[in-house]
Design a protein around this motif. Structure first.
Motif, PDB file in Angstrom:
ATOM      1  N   ALA A  56       0.806  -1.218   0.000  1.00 20.67           N
ATOM      2  CA  ALA A  56       0.000   0.000   0.000  1.00 20.67           C
ATOM      3  C   ALA A  56       0.840   1.269   0.000  1.00 20.67           C
ATOM      4  O   ALA A  56       0.372   2.320  -0.472  1.00 20.67           O
ATOM      5  CB  ALA A  56      -0.932   0.009   1.209  1.00 20.67           C
ATOM      6  N   ALA A  57       2.063   1.222   0.517  1.00 18.63           N
ATOM      7  CA  ALA A  57       2.872   2.438   0.669  1.00 18.63           C
ATOM      8  C   ALA A  57       3.157   3.101  -0.676  1.00 18.63           C
ATOM      9  O   ALA A  57       3.054   4.331  -0.812  1.00 18.63           O
ATOM     10  CB  ALA A  57       4.181   2.105   1.386  1.00 18.63           C
ATOM     11  N   PHE A  58       3.488   2.321  -1.682  1.00 15.35           N
ATOM     12  CA  PHE A  58       3.850   2.892  -2.985  1.00 15.35           C
ATOM     13  C   PHE A  58       2.645   3.485  -3.724  1.00 15.35           C
ATOM     14  O   PHE A  58       2.726   4.623  -4.219  1.00 15.35           O
ATOM     15  CB  PHE A  58       4.547   1.829  -3.842  1.00 15.35           C
ATOM     16  N   PRO A  98       3.690   8.696 -10.851  1.00 16.26           N
ATOM     17  CA  PRO A  98       4.274   7.405 -10.481  1.00 16.26           C
ATOM     18  C   PRO A  98       5.519   7.588  -9.627  1.00 16.26           C
ATOM     19  O   PRO A  98       6.209   8.597  -9.706  1.00 16.26           O
ATOM     20  CB  PRO A  98       4.615   6.774 -11.844  1.00 16.26           C
ATOM     21  N   VAL A  99       5.790   6.573  -8.802  1.00 15.43           N
ATOM     22  CA  VAL A  99       6.970   6.623  -7.931  1.00 15.43           C
ATOM     23  C   VAL A  99       8.182   6.222  -8.763  1.00 15.43           C
ATOM     24  O   VAL A  99       8.483   5.038  -8.926  1.00 15.43           O
ATOM     25  CB  VAL A  99       6.798   5.685  -6.712  1.00 15.43           C
ATOM     26  N   SER A 100       8.879   7.215  -9.317  1.00 13.60           N
ATOM     27  CA  SER A 100      10.046   6.950 -10.153  1.00 13.60           C
ATOM     28  C   SER A 100      11.300   7.662  -9.651  1.00 13.60           C
ATOM     29  O   SER A 100      12.414   7.261  -9.990  1.00 13.60           O
ATOM     30  CB  SER A 100       9.767   7.377 -11.602  1.00 13.60           C
ATOM     31  N   PHE A 147      10.866   6.908  -4.010  1.00 11.48           N
ATOM     32  CA  PHE A 147      10.940   5.457  -3.828  1.00 11.48           C
ATOM     33  C   PHE A 147      11.512   5.107  -2.461  1.00 11.48           C
ATOM     34  O   PHE A 147      11.006   4.198  -1.781  1.00 11.48           O
ATOM     35  CB  PHE A 147      11.802   4.839  -4.936  1.00 11.48           C
ATOM     36  N   LEU A 148      12.551   5.823  -2.035  1.00  6.88           N
ATOM     37  CA  LEU A 148      13.175   5.532  -0.745  1.00  6.88           C
ATOM     38  C   LEU A 148      12.207   5.806   0.401  1.00  6.88           C
ATOM     39  O   LEU A 148      12.113   5.001   1.352  1.00  6.88           O
ATOM     40  CB  LEU A 148      14.441   6.371  -0.585  1.00  6.88           C
ATOM     41  N   PHE A 149      11.480   6.902   0.328  1.00  7.36           N
ATOM     42  CA  PHE A 149      10.537   7.222   1.402  1.00  7.36           C
ATOM     43  C   PHE A 149       9.429   6.173   1.470  1.00  7.36           C
ATOM     44  O   PHE A 149       9.078   5.691   2.553  1.00  7.36           O
ATOM     45  CB  PHE A 149       9.931   8.604   1.183  1.00  7.36           C
ATOM     46  N   LYS A 200       8.426  -1.134 -11.813  1.00  8.44           N
ATOM     47  CA  LYS A 200       7.581  -0.054 -12.332  1.00  8.44           C
ATOM     48  C   LYS A 200       8.345   1.264 -12.381  1.00  8.44           C
ATOM     49  O   LYS A 200       8.235   2.024 -13.347  1.00  8.44           O
ATOM     50  CB  LYS A 200       6.340   0.088 -11.456  1.00  8.44           C
ATOM     51  N   ALA A 201       9.116   1.543 -11.315  1.00  5.96           N
ATOM     52  CA  ALA A 201       9.874   2.791 -11.277  1.00  5.96           C
ATOM     53  C   ALA A 201      10.907   2.844 -12.393  1.00  5.96           C
ATOM     54  O   ALA A 201      11.084   3.879 -13.043  1.00  5.96           O
ATOM     55  CB  ALA A 201      10.556   2.939  -9.911  1.00  5.96           C
TER      56      ALA A 201
END
Length: 235
Positions: A50-52, A62-64, A69-71, A146-147
């Motif tokens: 769920a975090a991403f 998007p988380v790229s 991504f680290l957070f 995905k990233a």
């Protein structure tokens, strides 16, 4: 609002929403634990899953990025760990109550009338935590793929934009050079035609306002006439 309009990236909002994965994982693990399944800790992996998406929803993209991504990864790890611990405790509580314990477990523990209801067999802890770890790693790998895909698409889009811009500039330059060459050729043709027109329409060199050839012809004619008169007189 135009479809091409895109809201700016918001790290703060993405971070805020991703933190919601922590209570989500804890609540899910506790609920499953109270049902007496014995695998409540494994449900805690939902925190990593769920975090991403929550971060992507809040950040409007998007988380790229590396920081995004680290957070999300750190929040997901915290949510998974806390959820797993909560699941183990929920399983222990359910087991305790099912074995004849009362709902006042905390009071009984502090009063010394009950032992801490924790699983006595190692597999009761190892198996749920192993499943949780495997699912969490799977979530990390999926979101990392995905990233990378988004990052690769962004690089290709930028490269295509640069190539398109360079092609347009080259085409513009070529068109300008072609137009300049055509204009120069037309100018040269017009000048050549003008020179040819002057040469064809001019009767020759002018002397006293008359063409030189006509003056020479009149001079020869007068001279011939004068010679004929002299011959007639002498004859």
């Amino acid at each position: 609002m135009s479809d091409s309009y895109r809201k700016p990236h918001s790290f703060a909002l993405g971070a805020f929403l991703s933190v919601l994965a922590i209570p989500l994982a804890i609540a899910a693990a506790v609920i499953v634990g109270l049902l007496g399944t014995g695998l409540a800790a494994a449900v805690a992996a939902i925190g990593m899953f769920a975090a991403f998406p929550l971060f992507a929803l809040g950040s409007r993209g998007p988380v790229s990025r590396g920081s995004d991504f680290l957070f999300a990864l750190v929040v997901g790890a915290i949510a998974t760990i806390l959820g797993a611990v909560s699941g183990l405790l929920a399983d222990a509580y359910t087991t305790f109550v099912a074995g004849g314990g009362t709902s006042g477990i905390i009071e009984n523990i502090f009063a010394g009338r009950a032992e801490l209801p924790f699983p006595s067999r190692p597999e009761e802890v190892v198996v749920p935590l192993t499943v949780t770890a495997v699912l969490a790693v799977l979530a990390i790998v999926m979101n990392a793929a995905k990233a990378l895909a988004v990052h690769r698409d962004n690089i290709m889009a930028k490269a295509n934009t640069v190539a398109t811009s360079a092609t347009r500039r080259l085409e513009t330059s070529r068109t300008a050079l072609t137009s300049t060459a055509k204009n120069s050729a037309n100018t040269a043709n017009q000048f050549a035609n003008h020179v040819m027109t002057i040469n064809s329409s001019s009767p020759g060199i002018l002397l006293n306002g008359e063409p030189l050839e006509q003056l020479q012809s009149k001079t020869h004619l007068w001279r011939d006439l004068r010679e004929k008169i002299y011959k007639a007189i002498r004859g």
